[in-house]
Scaffold this motif. Structure first.
Motif, PDB file in Angstrom:
ATOM      1  N   GLN A   7       0.838  -1.203   0.000  1.00  6.39           N
ATOM      2  CA  GLN A   7       0.000   0.000   0.000  1.00  6.39           C
ATOM      3  C   GLN A   7       0.875   1.256   0.000  1.00  6.39           C
ATOM      4  O   GLN A   7       0.605   2.203  -0.715  1.00  6.39           O
ATOM      5  CB  GLN A   7      -0.919  -0.014   1.230  1.00  6.39           C
ATOM      6  CG  GLN A   7      -1.818   1.182   1.358  1.00  6.39           C
ATOM      7  CD  GLN A   7      -3.052   1.097   0.478  1.00  6.39           C
ATOM      8  OE1 GLN A   7      -3.303   0.102  -0.168  1.00  6.39           O
ATOM      9  NE2 GLN A   7      -3.825   2.151   0.454  1.00  6.39           N
ATOM     10  N   GLN A  10       2.613   1.905  -3.396  1.00  5.18           N
ATOM     11  CA  GLN A  10       1.699   2.405  -4.416  1.00  5.18           C
ATOM     12  C   GLN A  10       1.638   3.932  -4.414  1.00  5.18           C
ATOM     13  O   GLN A  10       1.510   4.552  -5.447  1.00  5.18           O
ATOM     14  CB  GLN A  10       0.310   1.819  -4.175  1.00  5.18           C
ATOM     15  CG  GLN A  10      -0.739   2.334  -5.128  1.00  5.18           C
ATOM     16  CD  GLN A  10      -2.117   1.770  -4.801  1.00  5.18           C
ATOM     17  OE1 GLN A  10      -2.290   0.978  -3.889  1.00  5.18           O
ATOM     18  NE2 GLN A  10      -3.108   2.201  -5.551  1.00  5.18           N
ATOM     19  N   TRP A  11       1.735   4.544  -3.238  1.00 14.08           N
ATOM     20  CA  TRP A  11       1.558   5.992  -3.117  1.00 14.08           C
ATOM     21  C   TRP A  11       2.865   6.742  -2.897  1.00 14.08           C
ATOM     22  O   TRP A  11       2.871   7.973  -2.856  1.00 14.08           O
ATOM     23  CB  TRP A  11       0.600   6.300  -1.966  1.00 14.08           C
ATOM     24  CG  TRP A  11      -0.718   5.628  -2.141  1.00 14.08           C
ATOM     25  CD1 TRP A  11      -1.231   4.615  -1.381  1.00 14.08           C
ATOM     26  CD2 TRP A  11      -1.706   5.903  -3.146  1.00 14.08           C
ATOM     27  NE1 TRP A  11      -2.466   4.248  -1.846  1.00 14.08           N
ATOM     28  CE2 TRP A  11      -2.790   5.018  -2.932  1.00 14.08           C
ATOM     29  CE3 TRP A  11      -1.778   6.800  -4.204  1.00 14.08           C
ATOM     30  CZ2 TRP A  11      -3.923   5.014  -3.723  1.00 14.08           C
ATOM     31  CZ3 TRP A  11      -2.908   6.795  -4.997  1.00 14.08           C
ATOM     32  CH2 TRP A  11      -3.960   5.910  -4.758  1.00 14.08           C
ATOM     33  N   TYR A  14       3.925   9.990  -4.688  1.00 16.22           N
ATOM     34  CA  TYR A  14       3.173  11.221  -4.421  1.00 16.22           C
ATOM     35  C   TYR A  14       3.652  11.934  -3.152  1.00 16.22           C
ATOM     36  O   TYR A  14       3.283  13.071  -2.922  1.00 16.22           O
ATOM     37  CB  TYR A  14       1.682  10.905  -4.265  1.00 16.22           C
ATOM     38  CG  TYR A  14       1.036  10.378  -5.517  1.00 16.22           C
ATOM     39  CD1 TYR A  14       0.678  11.251  -6.547  1.00 16.22           C
ATOM     40  CD2 TYR A  14       0.790   9.024  -5.674  1.00 16.22           C
ATOM     41  CE1 TYR A  14       0.084  10.772  -7.708  1.00 16.22           C
ATOM     42  CE2 TYR A  14       0.192   8.537  -6.836  1.00 16.22           C
ATOM     43  CZ  TYR A  14      -0.151   9.406  -7.834  1.00 16.22           C
ATOM     44  OH  TYR A  14      -0.738   8.940  -8.975  1.00 16.22           O
ATOM     45  N   TRP A  20       2.748  18.056  -1.831  1.00 13.12           N
ATOM     46  CA  TRP A  20       2.216  16.822  -2.414  1.00 13.12           C
ATOM     47  C   TRP A  20       0.993  17.130  -3.266  1.00 13.12           C
ATOM     48  O   TRP A  20       0.120  17.895  -2.865  1.00 13.12           O
ATOM     49  CB  TRP A  20       1.801  15.836  -1.332  1.00 13.12           C
ATOM     50  CG  TRP A  20       2.875  15.449  -0.358  1.00 13.12           C
ATOM     51  CD1 TRP A  20       4.224  15.573  -0.520  1.00 13.12           C
ATOM     52  CD2 TRP A  20       2.687  14.876   0.939  1.00 13.12           C
ATOM     53  NE1 TRP A  20       4.881  15.110   0.598  1.00 13.12           N
ATOM     54  CE2 TRP A  20       3.964  14.676   1.511  1.00 13.12           C
ATOM     55  CE3 TRP A  20       1.569  14.514   1.665  1.00 13.12           C
ATOM     56  CZ2 TRP A  20       4.137  14.123   2.767  1.00 13.12           C
ATOM     57  CZ3 TRP A  20       1.741  13.970   2.921  1.00 13.12           C
ATOM     58  CH2 TRP A  20       3.018  13.772   3.463  1.00 13.12           C
ATOM     59  N   LEU A  22      -1.817  14.917  -4.434  1.00  9.94           N
ATOM     60  CA  LEU A  22      -2.350  13.573  -4.221  1.00  9.94           C
ATOM     61  C   LEU A  22      -3.594  13.318  -5.066  1.00  9.94           C
ATOM     62  O   LEU A  22      -4.412  14.224  -5.250  1.00  9.94           O
ATOM     63  CB  LEU A  22      -2.731  13.388  -2.742  1.00  9.94           C
ATOM     64  CG  LEU A  22      -1.659  13.684  -1.705  1.00  9.94           C
ATOM     65  CD1 LEU A  22      -2.236  13.543  -0.302  1.00  9.94           C
ATOM     66  CD2 LEU A  22      -0.467  12.757  -1.892  1.00  9.94           C
ATOM     67  N   VAL A  28      -5.144   6.763  -0.355  1.00  8.77           N
ATOM     68  CA  VAL A  28      -3.864   7.445  -0.161  1.00  8.77           C
ATOM     69  C   VAL A  28      -3.716   7.983   1.271  1.00  8.77           C
ATOM     70  O   VAL A  28      -2.612   8.288   1.717  1.00  8.77           O
ATOM     71  CB  VAL A  28      -3.670   8.585  -1.196  1.00  8.77           C
ATOM     72  CG1 VAL A  28      -4.509   9.806  -0.846  1.00  8.77           C
ATOM     73  CG2 VAL A  28      -2.206   8.978  -1.307  1.00  8.77           C
ATOM     74  N   SER A  31      -1.181   6.257   3.786  1.00  8.97           N
ATOM     75  CA  SER A  31       0.214   6.482   3.402  1.00  8.97           C
ATOM     76  C   SER A  31       0.652   7.920   3.689  1.00  8.97           C
ATOM     77  O   SER A  31       1.769   8.152   4.155  1.00  8.97           O
ATOM     78  CB  SER A  31       0.416   6.152   1.920  1.00  8.97           C
ATOM     79  OG  SER A  31       0.161   4.783   1.694  1.00  8.97           O
TER      80      SER A  31
END
Length: 160
Positions: A7, A10-11, A14, A20, A22, A28, A31
Motif C-alpha cells: 500500500q 503504491q503511493w 506522491y 504533495w 495527491l 492514499v 500512506s
C-alpha cells in the motif's frame, strides 16, 4: 533499506518533498498520514505527540476528498482527474517543532461558519459532522481560506 508495504509503495511517488499533489482517493490517506508521522518523529516529536496530529490531518484529507471533490463532481467528470494539494512545513527549533499543514482541494469550498454544531441536540446522534470540531480541539489553530477549499492546520510540539 526498509521495504515498504505494498500500500505504501503504491503511493510513495506522491509523498516526496514538502508539497504533495495527491489523487482524490481515500486509499492514499493512510500512506500520507504515515509519511507525516515519520517526518515528525525524525524531527524529534515523540510518537505519543505525533498521535495528536494524525487524526486532524486524516480529517482534513477526508473532508477534501469527500466534500471538496466527490460531492462536487459534475456529470461526466472523472474523479481520477481530481487532486488534493498538501503543503508541509516542519520547522525544528531548539526545544520545539512547529508544524504547518495546508490541505487544498479543487472544489468550490464552503463556509465553515455554516457547519451545524455537532454538539447540538439534533446533531448529537448523526454519524458525521464532527471533523472540524475535532481538528480545532486537537490543534493550536485551524484556519480556512475565504473560498473554503483550503485549511491550514498548526501545531507546536515541545521536544527534549
Amino acid at each position: 533499506m526498509e521495504k515498504l508495504p505494498k500500500q505504501e509503495k503504491q503511493w510513495a511517488e506522491y509523498l516526496i518533498g514538502d508539497t504533495w499533489e495527491l489523487p482524490a482517493d481515500h486509499d492514499v490517506i493512510d500512506s500520507a498520514e504515515n509519511e507525516l508521522s515519520r517526518r515528525l518523529v525524525e524531527a524529534g516529536v515523540s510518537e505519543s505527540e505525533v498521535l495528536t496530529i494524525q487524526m486532524p490531518f486524516r480529517e482534513a484529507l477526508i473532508n477534501a476528498i469527500k466534500h471538496g471533490t466527490e460531492e462536487q463532481l459534475q456529470p461526466g467528470e472523472d474523479i481520477k482527474t481530481k487532486r488534493i494539494f498538501v503543503s508541509l512545513n516542519i520547522k525544528k527549533e531548539k526545544n520545539s517543532v512547529e508544524l504547518n499543514i495546508v490541505v487544498r482541494d479543487q472544489g468550490k469550498g464552503f463556509d465553515p461558519n455554516n457547519v451545524p454544531n455537532p454538539l447540538a441536540e439534533e446533531n448529537i446522534l448523526k454519524g458525521s459532522g464532527r471533523g472540524i470540531l475535532l481538528m480545532r480541539s486537537m490543534l493550536d489553530s485551524v484556519d480556512f481560506n475565504d473560498a473554503g477549499n483550503e485549511v491550514t492546520l498548526r501545531k507546536r510540539f515541545e521536544t527534549q
